[in-house]
Design an enzyme around this catalytic site. Sequence first.
Site, short mmCIF file in Angstrom:
data_model
loop_
_atom_site.label_atom_id
_atom_site.label_comp_id
_atom_site.label_asym_id
_atom_site.label_seq_id
_atom_site.Cartn_x
_atom_site.Cartn_y
_atom_site.Cartn_z
N ASP A 32 0.91 1.12 -0.89
CA ASP A 32 0.33 0.41 -2.02
C ASP A 32 -1.19 0.41 -1.89
O ASP A 32 -1.74 -0.21 -0.98
CB ASP A 32 0.87 -1.04 -2.01
CG ASP A 32 0.78 -1.69 -3.37
OD1 ASP A 32 0.24 -1.06 -4.30
OD2 ASP A 32 1.26 -2.84 -3.50
N ASP A 33 -1.87 1.13 -2.76
CA ASP A 33 -3.33 1.25 -2.70
C ASP A 33 -3.79 1.92 -1.40
O ASP A 33 -4.89 1.67 -0.91
CB ASP A 33 -4.03 -0.11 -2.80
CG ASP A 33 -3.89 -0.79 -4.14
OD1 ASP A 33 -3.27 -0.19 -5.04
OD2 ASP A 33 -4.41 -1.91 -4.30
N ARG A 75 3.67 3.96 -10.51
CA ARG A 75 5.06 3.96 -10.04
C ARG A 75 6.01 4.44 -11.13
O ARG A 75 7.03 5.08 -10.85
CB ARG A 75 5.44 2.56 -9.55
CG ARG A 75 4.82 2.27 -8.20
CD ARG A 75 4.61 0.82 -7.90
NE ARG A 75 3.58 0.71 -6.88
CZ ARG A 75 3.80 0.71 -5.56
NH1 ARG A 75 5.04 0.73 -5.11
NH2 ARG A 75 2.80 0.67 -4.70
N LYS A 124 8.20 -2.98 -3.06
CA LYS A 124 7.59 -3.30 -4.35
C LYS A 124 8.10 -2.38 -5.45
O LYS A 124 7.85 -1.20 -5.44
CB LYS A 124 6.08 -3.15 -4.21
CG LYS A 124 5.30 -3.56 -5.43
CD LYS A 124 3.82 -3.61 -5.08
CE LYS A 124 2.96 -3.84 -6.31
NZ LYS A 124 1.53 -3.87 -5.94
N HIS A 126 7.98 -3.17 -9.22
CA HIS A 126 6.84 -3.25 -10.13
C HIS A 126 6.96 -2.38 -11.39
O HIS A 126 5.94 -2.00 -11.99
CB HIS A 126 5.55 -2.86 -9.36
CG HIS A 126 4.37 -3.69 -9.76
ND1 HIS A 126 3.07 -3.34 -9.46
CD2 HIS A 126 4.30 -4.84 -10.44
CE1 HIS A 126 2.25 -4.25 -9.93
NE2 HIS A 126 2.97 -5.18 -10.53
N HIS A 190 -2.27 -3.18 0.39
CA HIS A 190 -2.83 -3.82 -0.82
C HIS A 190 -3.65 -5.06 -0.43
O HIS A 190 -3.36 -5.70 0.57
CB HIS A 190 -1.66 -4.22 -1.71
CG HIS A 190 -2.02 -4.57 -3.12
ND1 HIS A 190 -2.60 -5.76 -3.47
CD2 HIS A 190 -1.85 -3.87 -4.27
CE1 HIS A 190 -2.77 -5.78 -4.80
NE2 HIS A 190 -2.34 -4.65 -5.30
N ASP A 282 0.21 5.05 -4.45
CA ASP A 282 0.25 4.98 -5.91
C ASP A 282 -1.08 5.26 -6.59
O ASP A 282 -1.12 5.81 -7.68
CB ASP A 282 0.82 3.63 -6.37
CG ASP A 282 0.09 2.43 -5.79
OD1 ASP A 282 -0.77 2.60 -4.89
OD2 ASP A 282 0.36 1.29 -6.24
N ASN A 283 -2.18 4.83 -5.95
CA ASN A 283 -3.50 5.01 -6.60
C ASN A 283 -4.60 4.88 -5.56
O ASN A 283 -4.33 4.62 -4.39
CB ASN A 283 -3.69 4.00 -7.74
CG ASN A 283 -3.33 2.58 -7.36
OD1 ASN A 283 -2.38 2.02 -7.92
ND2 ASN A 283 -4.02 2.00 -6.42
N ARG A 291 -9.60 2.43 -7.18
CA ARG A 291 -8.49 2.07 -8.08
C ARG A 291 -9.00 1.68 -9.47
O ARG A 291 -10.02 1.01 -9.57
CB ARG A 291 -7.71 0.89 -7.47
CG ARG A 291 -6.42 0.59 -8.20
CD ARG A 291 -5.73 -0.63 -7.62
NE ARG A 291 -6.53 -1.82 -7.87
CZ ARG A 291 -6.33 -2.99 -7.26
NH1 ARG A 291 -5.39 -3.12 -6.37
NH2 ARG A 291 -7.10 -4.02 -7.54
#
Length: 511
Positions: A32-33, A75, A124, A126, A190, A282-283, A291
């Site tokens: 995540d991130d 996602r 996660k 989401h 994250h 994801d990013n 981000r």
Amino acid sequence: MAFVFAWTLLCLLLCFDVGGCRSRNVLLIIADDGGFETDVYNNTVVQTPHLRALSKRSLIFKNAFTSVSSCSPSRSTILTGLPQHQNGMYGLHQGVHHFNSFDGVQSLPLLLKRANIHTGIIGKKHVGPGPVYPFDFAYTEETNSVLQVGRNITKIKLLVRKFFQSHKEERSETKEERPFFLYVAFHDPHRCGHSQPQYGVFCEKFGNGESGMGRIPDWEPKYYSPDQVKVPYFIPDTPAARADIAAQYTTVSRLDQGIGLVLEELRKAGFENDTLVIYSSDNGIPFPNGRTNLYGSGVKEPMLLSSPEHQQRWGKLSQAYVSLLDITPTILDWFSLPYPSYSLSMSQPVELTGRSLLPALISEPSWDTVFSSQSLHEVTMFYPMRSIHKGPYRLLHNLHYRMPFPIDQDFYISPTFQDLLNRTQSGRPTGWFKTLNEYYYRQRWELFDVRTDPMEKVNLAGDLDYSEVLESLKDLLLKWQWRTEDPWVCEPDAVLEAKLEPECRPLYNGL
Ligand SMILES: *[C@@H]1O[C@H](CO)[C@@H](O)[C@H](O)[C@H]1NC(C)=O
Ligand SMILES: *[C@@H]1O[C@H](CO)[C@@H](O)[C@H](O)[C@H]1NC(C)=O
Ligand SMILES: *[C@@H]1O[C@H](CO)[C@@H](O)[C@H](O)[C@H]1NC(C)=O
Ligand SMILES: *[C@@H]1O[C@H](CO)[C@@H](O)[C@H](O)[C@H]1NC(C)=O
């Protein structure tokens, strides 16, 4: 199609060879991130031995990109192969943001479920709505605390074990070996300063054994000092940012050890040699220019593709341009499943514009183009952008370029951004590679040559020497927008009239 056929053939051959068909499985691990805070990508400060071990069994992509720099939208693209503007997940899923994919989207978990593949998700999720993203086995923020299922690596290990147990129990009951797809979506690394500040800006204290922090038995936290960290070019080199990065690194150690535990469970369950493992994020990282941006710093991702059947390129680097939009086609290809014929908003059939990455496991492909599309992050953050990155050139189209670029809540209160705001406001040196004003107010078209300008500072869009490059990239971008049914395809100077023959009707608004 040729690949699908080849795989089916290979599978049949394996059946005869081994004297019994073993099923092929997929383990998808998403950070995540997460970014390049790993020695796999030459950050020698951050120790990530488990990612390193996985990379030795993987093809390592140097040029992997997300198509959108925001959590839920990204996602949704991973799990559908469709850009956010096509699957409907324009922004974040949780709370007031409330974005969801269209009911008719045929997602990867849906297609796998239909093909009798056992699906599981831990961490996660989401994305929504539920019926579009069904999983047989689910421990996510919808049913548990996201800290537990996303950051407590002991809990995650036990859930992975439980998934494999349920898989094996079913096998012994039905005498049928069906394949599985397990998606482990870590919440690390994250930020959490906006939601759980008691655990530190990156939740780096959660479970570290200090008083009030609880303990994650399997986690041995790694600590870094601010003067030790590597400050990427797009982050201000200030004491505040360095402390922020040091905290991020500690959280990366939990992610890395978590990945080690998940892979150990896979091994112990006996699936290591039948399972395609994919690792990415994801990013971009939650720092300025990262981000929520479609600049390189917002969309470049780590990506490892590990196939037990393809050892010839293990540990090798690929320069090919690949996208998170390729994950769905890759997994369908691995399972030899076709993509169905159906349509969504416009009458044309939905087509995947990503591709299977499996051929890259055999020889280096010449893929050199990826596309991105962003509309929002939080519900208030409407700032549509479209982009193409082809060879050395990245072209961005900032559709609503007269608006200031929007800022999200958790990034806003981050020590790095607060410090940048303070320094800007009081006229002190920011240590940043651009000004806040440049960051907020962008040109409609931005064209960069990343060979000579890796920081993407020199906009070539107005340079006559590049007019041919500009026109050909605009043309390719527009074609992709039409192919993917982008409702913004005519913006900002025209209106899409989509009912009969879709066309752009002029607005005469001076843009
Ligand atoms: C790491 O550095 C080496 C030596 O400079 C380089 O050849 C390699 O491409 C780099 N790896 C990545 C993943 O960037
Ligand atoms: C993490 O999960 C394990 C296993 O469920 C539990 O024993 C431990 O207390 C949890 N740690 C935290 C910090 O919640
Ligand atoms: C997987 O393959 C490796 C090397 O071929 C072998 O050592 C290992 O025992 C195999 N594992 C399983 C679970 O079959
Ligand atoms: C920024 O300035 C505000 C008000 O002057 C202050 O409260 C805050 O602590 C400062 N933040 C940083 C990161 O320097």
